[in-house]
Design a protein around this motif. Structure first.
Motif, mmCIF file in Angstrom:
data_model
loop_
_atom_site.group_PDB
_atom_site.id
_atom_site.type_symbol
_atom_site.label_atom_id
_atom_site.label_comp_id
_atom_site.label_asym_id
_atom_site.label_seq_id
_atom_site.Cartn_x
_atom_site.Cartn_y
_atom_site.Cartn_z
ATOM 1 N N ARG A 194 0.837 -1.188 0.000
ATOM 2 C CA ARG A 194 0.000 0.000 0.000
ATOM 3 C C ARG A 194 0.880 1.248 0.000
ATOM 4 N NH1 ARG A 194 -4.921 -0.518 -1.409
ATOM 5 N NH2 ARG A 194 -3.597 -1.585 -2.915
ATOM 6 N N ASP A 195 0.379 2.335 -0.593
ATOM 7 C CA ASP A 195 1.108 3.590 -0.448
ATOM 8 C C ASP A 195 0.725 4.247 0.867
ATOM 9 O OD1 ASP A 195 -1.291 5.129 -0.758
ATOM 10 O OD2 ASP A 195 -1.086 5.058 -2.934
ATOM 11 N N LEU A 196 1.372 5.346 1.200
ATOM 12 C CA LEU A 196 1.203 5.925 2.533
ATOM 13 C C LEU A 196 -0.239 6.341 2.804
ATOM 14 C CD1 LEU A 196 2.358 6.872 5.203
ATOM 15 C CD2 LEU A 196 3.006 9.015 4.103
ATOM 16 N N VAL A 197 -0.880 6.995 1.853
ATOM 17 C CA VAL A 197 -2.262 7.442 2.063
ATOM 18 C C VAL A 197 -3.178 6.243 2.290
ATOM 19 C CG1 VAL A 197 -4.223 8.626 1.011
ATOM 20 C CG2 VAL A 197 -1.924 9.575 0.761
ATOM 21 N N GLN A 198 -2.940 5.160 1.565
ATOM 22 C CA GLN A 198 -3.749 3.954 1.750
ATOM 23 C C GLN A 198 -3.503 3.308 3.107
ATOM 24 O OE1 GLN A 198 -2.353 1.979 -1.760
ATOM 25 N NE2 GLN A 198 -4.158 2.514 -2.975
ATOM 26 N N VAL A 199 -2.248 3.371 3.595
ATOM 27 C CA VAL A 199 -1.954 2.855 4.939
ATOM 28 C C VAL A 199 -2.693 3.680 5.984
ATOM 29 C CG1 VAL A 199 -0.145 2.523 6.662
ATOM 30 C CG2 VAL A 199 0.268 1.866 4.294
ATOM 31 N N VAL A 200 -2.645 5.006 5.842
ATOM 32 C CA VAL A 200 -3.354 5.877 6.786
ATOM 33 C C VAL A 200 -4.842 5.575 6.765
ATOM 34 C CG1 VAL A 200 -3.929 8.270 7.331
ATOM 35 C CG2 VAL A 200 -1.604 7.688 6.628
ATOM 36 N N ARG A 201 -5.377 5.394 5.578
ATOM 37 C CA ARG A 201 -6.806 5.098 5.461
ATOM 38 C C ARG A 201 -7.143 3.752 6.102
ATOM 39 N NH1 ARG A 201 -11.204 6.052 1.948
ATOM 40 N NH2 ARG A 201 -12.986 5.184 3.080
ATOM 41 N N ALA A 202 -6.296 2.740 5.898
ATOM 42 C CA ALA A 202 -6.550 1.427 6.499
ATOM 43 C C ALA A 202 -6.505 1.509 8.021
ATOM 44 C CB ALA A 202 -5.526 0.414 5.983
#
Length: 442
Positions: free
Chosen positions: A129-137
């Motif tokens: 995952r990219d960083l924004v996707q990690v934050v969202r998860a």
């Protein structure tokens, strides 16, 4: 005849496996798996209470298999060159070789494997995952944990006015707390609420979710933090606010002035840390933590005496303490119950892996923080503030809890350290063993 049908019979199975691998590499599956991983990692206490250790290990193994399939399916889109910081490799490697001198070999094998499993899940988050996707998860998972925790506290504290003992919920919501929720303890719930607050604010700033959604989530995190009444989390939030303001100042400053501001900030942090340590009794008393400090002081004195027996390499890594194994069985709370950790990551590491382990933990944490802080100070994408602030939260909490050595916090630490190394690792300058150098920032 049989030989001629063999390849035909294998073709449907091969097509099925190929289709499954392709599906597991898809964006929707990867994001759903990321949310499931974070949700499991931060609610393992509740899962063990319901399913026991065998059930929790089975869930962990299933998630590892799914993560491996997802990475395998997307292997052509993953940059593998220099993916893991050398400091983390050394830390986990030293955990593993502690099996050689451990006096409880199989317990150490289990502890190392359990920690490595969560480390592998953190590596999946950083790679898949990219960083924004990690934050969202992380945000989606923490919303579920906090909503479920507050719902259970309302049920126990207001509706039935009875504790839910197998989950560790005392039902004290009507008294203003402290509450434990799915975390099992008020300090861990406070940590999750502080982590959620940082995550929801970053979601709000990056608009990765509707702003009304992020704002409501931040209110939920603040309410949970208030009722948890955790002195550790309260002090951590104060430090987070200061760190957030410092990062805001650095990001708005002209680029040529940032090195000077970073130097001034470093001096302020050192002086502030020294003053805070000198005034620790007063600070803890201000957040109702004086009783916690006295209990911790007795615990740490006992840990020091045990750690000094094997001060260089420790007794052997186990993660959370097994109550029936010496020397952990001799460390008891005033009420006679065994402790599960040393309530301090550095004392805990000293006991388990000695001064070498403490050094490796400090080096890996410091490198990750410096890299993430340097990136957050100047990167135009505001999401890069999240890794730096989360590492600040983990570092402050490590002074009073051992969360970073196990389960969800260890997973998050590995993920963020890997993300930070992706931008700042010295190995990004090394050529590949074969083929032309890659123009990647890793």
């Amino acid at each position: 005849m049989i030989d001629g049908l063999g390849p035909r019979r294998r073709d449907p199975l091969r097509r099925y496996l190929s289709a499954w691998v392709g599906f597991s590499a898809g964006g929707h599956f990867s994001q759903a798996l990321s949310v499931a991983i974070v949700l499991f990692a931060f609610s393992t206490q509740a899962i063990r209470s319901v399913m026991g250790w065998p059930g929790a290990v089975a869930v962990l193994a299933t998630l590892l298999v799914l993560a491996a399939l997802s990475l395998f399916g997307g292997r052509h889109h993953v940059e593998w060159h220099g993916i893991l910081p050398v400091s983390l490799i050394a830390l986990f490697g030293f955990m593993a070789i502690s099996v050689l001198w451990s006096e409880y070999t199989w317990v150490t094998v289990g502890g190392v494997a359990y920690a490595a499993g969560f480390g592998a899940l953190g590596l999946y988050l950083a790679l898949g995952r990219d960083l924004v996707q990690v934050v969202r998860a992380v945000g989606d998972a923490l919303r579920i944990v906090l909503v479920a925790s507050m719902s259970l506290e309302v049920f126990a504290g207001l509706l039935i006015d009875q504790p839910i003992r197998f989950l560790g919920i005392r039902g004290d919501l009507a008294l203003g707390g402290p509450i434990q929720g799915l975390a099992g303890t008020r300090n861990y719930l406070g940590f999750l609420a502080a982590l959620a607050l940082v995550t929801f604010v970053v979601e709000f700033l990056t608009r990765s979710v509707p702003r009304s959604h992020a704002a409501a989530s931040a209110v939920l995190a603040a309410v949970t933090l208030l009722f948890a009444r955790s002195p550790v989390a309260a002090l951590a939030v104060v430090v987070l606010i200061v760190a957030g303001l410092a990062l805001r100042t650095l990001r708005r400053a002209p680029e040529h002035r940032r090195p000077l501001l970073q130097s001034v900030l470093t001096v302020v942090v050192v002086v502030g840390g020294a003053v805070s340590w000198a005034l620790r009794d007063s600070l803890l008393a201000s957040v109702d933590g004086a009783s916690d400090l006295s209990a911790r002081s007795l615990l740490w004195a006992r840990v020091r005496s045990l750690a000094s027996v094997h001060d260089i390499t420790g007794w052997g890594f186990v993660g959370q303490w097994p109550a029936e194994i010496f020397p952990f069985s001799t460390v008891l709370a005033p009420d006679g119950r065994p402790y599960a950790t040393a309530l301090n990551a550095f004392f805990d590491m000293w006991l388990q892996l000695g001064l070498v382990g403490v050094l490796l933990l400090v080096v890996s944490g410091t490198l990750a923080l410096v890299r993430s802080w340097a990136t957050a100070s100047g990167h135009p994408i505001v999401a890069y503030v999240w890794p730096a602030l989360v590492l600040v939260l983990i570092g402050v909490t490590a002074l009073a809890e051992s969360f970073v050595l196990s389960e969800g916090t260890l997973m998050l630490f590995v993920a963020i350290a890997t993300i930070a190394a992706r931008k700042r690792s010295w190995r990004s300058r090394l050529p590949r063993l074969s083929g032309p150098p890659v123009g990647s920032d890793r």
